[in-house]
Design an enzyme around this catalytic site. Structure first.
Site, PDB file in Angstrom:
ATOM      1  N   CYS A  48      15.011  -8.088  36.582  1.00 48.96           N
ATOM      2  CA  CYS A  48      16.141  -7.820  35.690  1.00 48.96           C
ATOM      3  C   CYS A  48      16.125  -6.360  35.245  1.00 48.96           C
ATOM      4  O   CYS A  48      15.355  -5.966  34.372  1.00 48.96           O
ATOM      5  CB  CYS A  48      16.052  -8.755  34.482  1.00 48.96           C
ATOM      6  SG  CYS A  48      17.251  -8.394  33.209  1.00 48.96           S
TER       7      CYS A  48
ATOM      8  N   CYS B  67      17.117  -5.682  31.573  1.00 48.83           N
ATOM      9  CA  CYS B  67      16.104  -6.083  30.578  1.00 48.83           C
ATOM     10  C   CYS B  67      14.982  -5.054  30.527  1.00 48.83           C
ATOM     11  O   CYS B  67      14.510  -4.692  29.458  1.00 48.83           O
ATOM     12  CB  CYS B  67      15.470  -7.432  30.932  1.00 48.83           C
ATOM     13  SG  CYS B  67      16.607  -8.699  31.419  1.00 48.83           S
ATOM     14  N   ASP B  68      14.520  -4.628  31.701  1.00 49.15           N
ATOM     15  CA  ASP B  68      13.273  -3.859  31.762  1.00 49.15           C
ATOM     16  C   ASP B  68      13.432  -2.385  32.149  1.00 49.15           C
ATOM     17  O   ASP B  68      12.466  -1.627  32.047  1.00 49.15           O
ATOM     18  CB  ASP B  68      12.319  -4.531  32.769  1.00 49.15           C
ATOM     19  CG  ASP B  68      11.993  -5.950  32.347  1.00 49.15           C
ATOM     20  OD1 ASP B  68      11.976  -6.206  31.134  1.00 49.15           O
ATOM     21  OD2 ASP B  68      11.776  -6.805  33.222  1.00 49.15           O
TER      22      ASP B  68
END
Ligand SMILES: Cc1cc2nc3c(=O)[nH]c(=O)nc-3n(C[C@H](O)[C@H](O)[C@H](O)COP(=O)(O)OP(=O)(O)OC[C@H]3O[C@@H](n4cnc5c(N)ncnc54)[C@H](O)[C@@H]3O)c2cc1C
Length: 394
Positions: free
Chosen positions: A132, A135-136
């Protein structure tokens, strides 16, 4: 046990559209979500193909869906669904907290990224291995990272990751990237992206967190390593089908099979969105599935509730069954209504064409008059004329 008309599993675009359509069709709707409402939309930085919105962030689109569903009084509940069971005629949704009975269920659990399956992947998830980017990505500011895959997700996410990383190796096992031409052109013209073609990742390595990856050129057999601190993997999807595997018919890979009303092989259980067997997995197709599934579910629930109250729950009832698709039978049904009125008799008139499932279960022919006791047919007679109806009611 809590009893609901429609329980939707998964609050991605499919589930939330189903909630909107389900509420507008007058159903009591419970939406169960184990993570962030919005589903995969939350993984998408910018969406440029949702009609009417030339550009919107995934998070904003997900919030719009959620707000719309809530404004119509759909209930969204945080819960992980563990199992869906059929107990006789009843459907029960088992979550990590409780059991919920449902008249109809919509499976909208979406899909998940495929793991690469190389050495070192599993132990570095969350410690350098990610599926992701949104997200990261911010964790890799000014670092060198790798993106693995050749489709749209890989190529688009490689571009979005250049917002953070100083260098992005885009590793693909073939000569040509599978992604659309525009996406590939955009990626390859980005100076931070280094394409690594004809190569596979053999091992992800590092003490605590990822420090490097070992790759192999599949044409030359030559091995080398890249000093990266992050590996973003985008190599395909699998359906989130574990909670209903074996319950409904699906392909070998688990993609759920439905008819055009999104109904699965089990009556009253529908599926919508990425979890279905279909060609195009997008937000707009998930939303479209959700709408069709909700209307299918509404028709099913209304049929069940109505038929149950007029046919199955009374101690004893005599009813007329006909096919609304047959003009002569439809005329007979008008006669039946008139005769019942004249005789002042309670005489439910059931269109067995529209309610084929129930008539099939009861095993009544069309047209006929049947007498039921506690939901079971005890006597049935074929009907050819109004005189037959009069006789049956005497
Ligand atoms: C990186 C990326 C970029 C994309 N870009 C675009 C784009 O630009 N345009 C586009 O149209 N599409 C795009 N897509 C695809 C699009 O996001 C999906 O097609 C769409 O989200 C599918 O919706 P869905 O509701 O079927 O499933 P999902 O969005 O996957 O939602 C399913 C939901 O079900 C929940 N769930 C699953 N199992 C359970 C359980 N057991 N209990 C409770 N909840 C459960 C999940 O948590 C999830 O929230 C992109 C996808 C990705 C990954």
């Amino acid at each position: 046990m809590e009893q609901r008309e429609l329980v939707i599993v998964g609050a991605g675009p499919a589930g939330m559209t189903a909630a909107i359509y389900g509420r507008r069709a007058g159903l009591d709707v419970l939406l169960l979500e184990r993570g962030l409402a919005g589903g995969q939309v939350n993984l998408t930085e910018e969406i440029e193909n949702w009609p009417g919105m030339p550009r919107i962030s995934g998070a904003d689109l997900g919030n719009t869906f959620r707000g719309h569903a809530l404004s119509l009084d759909a209930e969204i509940r945080a819960a992980e669904v563990e199992k869906i069971e059929r107990r006789g005629e009843a459907k029960v949704v088992v979550t990590d907290k409780e059991e919920i009975g449902a008249e109809a269920v919509i499976l909208a659990t979406g899909a998940a990224f495929h793991p690469l399956g190389c050495a070192g992947e599993e132990e570095h998830v969350g410690r350098g291995v990610s599926y992701c980017a949104v997200c990261d990505g911010p964790l890799y500011a000014d670092e060198e990272i790798a993106v693995v895959g050749g489709g749209n997700s890989a190529v688009e996410e490689a571009v979005s990751l250049t917002n953070f990383a100083s260098k992005v190796y885009l590793i693909h096992r073939r000569d040509e990237f599978r992604a659309g031409r525009a996406a590939v052109d955009r990626a390859l013209s980005n100076s931070k992206i280094v394409p690594v073609r004809n190569s596979v990742v053999e091992k992800i390595d590092g003490e605590e967190t990822v420090e490097k990856i070992f790759i192999k050129n599949v044409k030359t057999g030559e091995g080398s390593s890249l000093p990266v601190t992050g590996v973003f993997i985008f190599v395909g999807q699998t359906p989130n089908d574990s909670v209903f595997r074996g319950l409904v018919k699906a392909t070998e890979e688990g993609w759920v099979l439905t008819d055009e009303n999104m109904e699965t092989s089990v009556e009253g259980i529908f599926a919508a969105g990425d979890v279905r067997h279909k060609r195009l997995r997008q937000i707009v197709t998930a939303a479209s599935d959700g709408a069709a599934a909700a209307l299918g579910a509404a028709a099913y629930v209304n049929e069940q509730l109505h038929l149950r109250s007029v046919l199955l729950e009374p101690e004893s009832v005599t009813a007329f069954f006909y096919s609304g698709a047959d003009a002569a039978q439809a005329r007979l049904s008008d006669e039946a209504e008139k005769i019942a009125k004249e005789k002042n008799k309670y005489f439910p008139i059931i269109d067995g064409y529209k309610n084929a499932r129930m008539t099939g279960k009861l095993g009544v022919a069309l047209p006929s008059v049947a007498e039921l006791h506690r939901g079971a047919v005890v006597k049935a007679a074929p009907i050819a004329s109004a005189a037959d109806i009069v006789r049956a009611l005497d």
